[in-house]
Motif scaffolding. Structure first.
Motif, PDB file in Angstrom:
ATOM      1  N   THR A 143     -13.268  -5.138  10.673  1.00  0.00           N
ATOM      2  CA  THR A 143     -12.368  -4.058  11.085  1.00  0.00           C
ATOM      3  C   THR A 143     -11.362  -3.629  10.029  1.00  0.00           C
ATOM      4  O   THR A 143     -10.794  -2.542  10.139  1.00  0.00           O
ATOM      5  CB  THR A 143     -11.592  -4.465  12.354  1.00  0.00           C
ATOM      6  N   LEU A 144     -11.090  -4.437   9.006  1.00  0.00           N
ATOM      7  CA  LEU A 144     -10.018  -4.090   8.055  1.00  0.00           C
ATOM      8  C   LEU A 144     -10.216  -2.750   7.340  1.00  0.00           C
ATOM      9  O   LEU A 144      -9.255  -1.993   7.214  1.00  0.00           O
ATOM     10  CB  LEU A 144      -9.778  -5.215   7.062  1.00  0.00           C
ATOM     11  N   PRO A 145     -11.422  -2.389   6.877  1.00  0.00           N
ATOM     12  CA  PRO A 145     -11.565  -1.054   6.276  1.00  0.00           C
ATOM     13  C   PRO A 145     -11.205   0.065   7.258  1.00  0.00           C
ATOM     14  O   PRO A 145     -10.581   1.063   6.865  1.00  0.00           O
ATOM     15  CB  PRO A 145     -13.036  -0.994   5.867  1.00  0.00           C
ATOM     16  N   PHE A 146     -11.570  -0.095   8.518  1.00  0.00           N
ATOM     17  CA  PHE A 146     -11.205   0.920   9.514  1.00  0.00           C
ATOM     18  C   PHE A 146      -9.695   0.951   9.728  1.00  0.00           C
ATOM     19  O   PHE A 146      -9.090   2.025   9.813  1.00  0.00           O
ATOM     20  CB  PHE A 146     -11.929   0.662  10.841  1.00  0.00           C
ATOM     21  N   ILE A 147      -9.059  -0.219   9.822  1.00  0.00           N
ATOM     22  CA  ILE A 147      -7.603  -0.269   9.991  1.00  0.00           C
ATOM     23  C   ILE A 147      -6.916   0.425   8.814  1.00  0.00           C
ATOM     24  O   ILE A 147      -5.972   1.216   8.994  1.00  0.00           O
ATOM     25  CB  ILE A 147      -7.133  -1.735  10.151  1.00  0.00           C
ATOM     26  N   GLU A 148      -7.398   0.173   7.596  1.00  0.00           N
ATOM     27  CA  GLU A 148      -6.827   0.835   6.417  1.00  0.00           C
ATOM     28  C   GLU A 148      -7.028   2.344   6.485  1.00  0.00           C
ATOM     29  O   GLU A 148      -6.156   3.117   6.070  1.00  0.00           O
ATOM     30  CB  GLU A 148      -7.435   0.250   5.146  1.00  0.00           C
ATOM     31  N   TRP A 149      -8.166   2.781   7.029  1.00  0.00           N
ATOM     32  CA  TRP A 149      -8.411   4.215   7.203  1.00  0.00           C
ATOM     33  C   TRP A 149      -7.403   4.799   8.200  1.00  0.00           C
ATOM     34  O   TRP A 149      -6.871   5.891   7.966  1.00  0.00           O
ATOM     35  CB  TRP A 149      -9.853   4.437   7.680  1.00  0.00           C
ATOM     36  N   ILE A 150      -7.145   4.087   9.281  1.00  0.00           N
ATOM     37  CA  ILE A 150      -6.128   4.551  10.255  1.00  0.00           C
ATOM     38  C   ILE A 150      -4.772   4.663   9.571  1.00  0.00           C
ATOM     39  O   ILE A 150      -4.067   5.670   9.723  1.00  0.00           O
ATOM     40  CB  ILE A 150      -6.056   3.607  11.484  1.00  0.00           C
ATOM     41  N   TRP A 151      -4.368   3.646   8.819  1.00  0.00           N
ATOM     42  CA  TRP A 151      -3.072   3.703   8.121  1.00  0.00           C
ATOM     43  C   TRP A 151      -2.995   4.920   7.210  1.00  0.00           C
ATOM     44  O   TRP A 151      -1.967   5.584   7.144  1.00  0.00           O
ATOM     45  CB  TRP A 151      -2.852   2.429   7.302  1.00  0.00           C
ATOM     46  N   ALA A 152      -4.074   5.237   6.512  1.00  0.00           N
ATOM     47  CA  ALA A 152      -4.081   6.355   5.568  1.00  0.00           C
ATOM     48  C   ALA A 152      -4.168   7.715   6.253  1.00  0.00           C
ATOM     49  O   ALA A 152      -3.553   8.683   5.800  1.00  0.00           O
ATOM     50  CB  ALA A 152      -5.256   6.196   4.586  1.00  0.00           C
ATOM     51  N   ASN A 153      -4.927   7.801   7.341  1.00  0.00           N
ATOM     52  CA  ASN A 153      -5.213   9.097   7.959  1.00  0.00           C
ATOM     53  C   ASN A 153      -4.438   9.369   9.240  1.00  0.00           C
ATOM     54  O   ASN A 153      -4.363  10.513   9.684  1.00  0.00           O
ATOM     55  CB  ASN A 153      -6.717   9.208   8.241  1.00  0.00           C
ATOM     56  N   HIS A 154      -3.890   8.334   9.853  1.00  0.00           N
ATOM     57  CA  HIS A 154      -3.121   8.484  11.095  1.00  0.00           C
ATOM     58  C   HIS A 154      -1.887   7.582  11.041  1.00  0.00           C
ATOM     59  O   HIS A 154      -1.776   6.615  11.805  1.00  0.00           O
ATOM     60  CB  HIS A 154      -3.989   8.122  12.310  1.00  0.00           C
ATOM     61  N   PRO A 155      -0.954   7.882  10.146  1.00  0.00           N
ATOM     62  CA  PRO A 155       0.225   7.025  10.004  1.00  0.00           C
ATOM     63  C   PRO A 155       1.091   6.969  11.264  1.00  0.00           C
ATOM     64  O   PRO A 155       1.913   6.068  11.403  1.00  0.00           O
ATOM     65  CB  PRO A 155       0.981   7.641   8.821  1.00  0.00           C
TER      66      PRO A 155
END
Length: 190
Positions: free
Chosen positions: A58-70
């Motif tokens: 899940t970490l790549p997805f979590i990082e995507w959320i941080w970048a795209n949905h702060p």
């Protein structure tokens, strides 16, 4: 099939996946997850993967959320294996993690968040049926968690495998998924 048989079958199938297959399936799942509409979510509970069980990483997805949905706060859990309940904590880039006795990454120190604040819960599972009934590891952690969430919480599952026709032994306390992400498709079950 019943949950015990499905659990045995799909644990075996997942354990037999090669690292190359897991890498490929994770990439496909990431694509499904990033195409989902995450608008309107303030608190997203996301599990942290147990590597030895070959869960979706899940970490790549979590990082995507941080970048795209702060605007979305990621929340992760600590497991209490005496009560079979989860406690929930904010998760940021700098949140320290440690593995518990079962190999589950958990936050060392972070702000605790009440379950009723969750807008969506990304849930691990082995397999799901076409009605959204999930087969997990059989301890009931997520069913207890969902019982303490607000009724409109989005229950989202992740599986390497397509849904089966039917789980034959669904119980009254089992909480079905609303959406399940698989490598090939995203299933809207309600």
């Amino acid at each position: 099939m019943n949950k015990a048989d499905l659990r045995k079958t799909y644990k075996k199938k997942r354990n037999e996946l090669s690292l190359e297959e897991v890498f490929s399936l994770d990439a496909q799942l990431f694509e499904q997850l990033t195409q989902y509409d995450w608008s309107g979510i303030n608190y997203l509970h996301c599990y942290l993967s147990i590597e030895k069980f070959k869960e979706y990483h899940t970490l790549p997805f979590i990082e995507w959320i941080w970048a795209n949905h702060p605007e979305i706060t990621i929340v992760v859990s600590k497991s209490d294996f005496v009560s079979n309940e989860l406690r929930h904590f904010t998760f940021y880039r700098d949140t320290p993690l440690e593995l518990n006795a079962y190999g589950i990454p958990e936050p060392v120190i972070s702000e605790e968040i009440a379950p009723f604040k969750m807008d969506a819960v990304l849930t691990p599972l082995l397999v799901v049926d076409k009605n959204g009934n999930r087969v997990g590891y059989g301890k009931g952690f997520y069913d207890r968690f969902f019982a303490s969430c607000k009724p409109e919480v989005k229950k989202l599952g992740i599986s390497y495998f397509e849904p089966v026709e039917k789980v034959s032994d669904v119980n009254e306390w089992d909480v079905p998924m609303d959406v399940v992400f698989t490598p090939l498709d995203t299933y809207y079950l309600k």
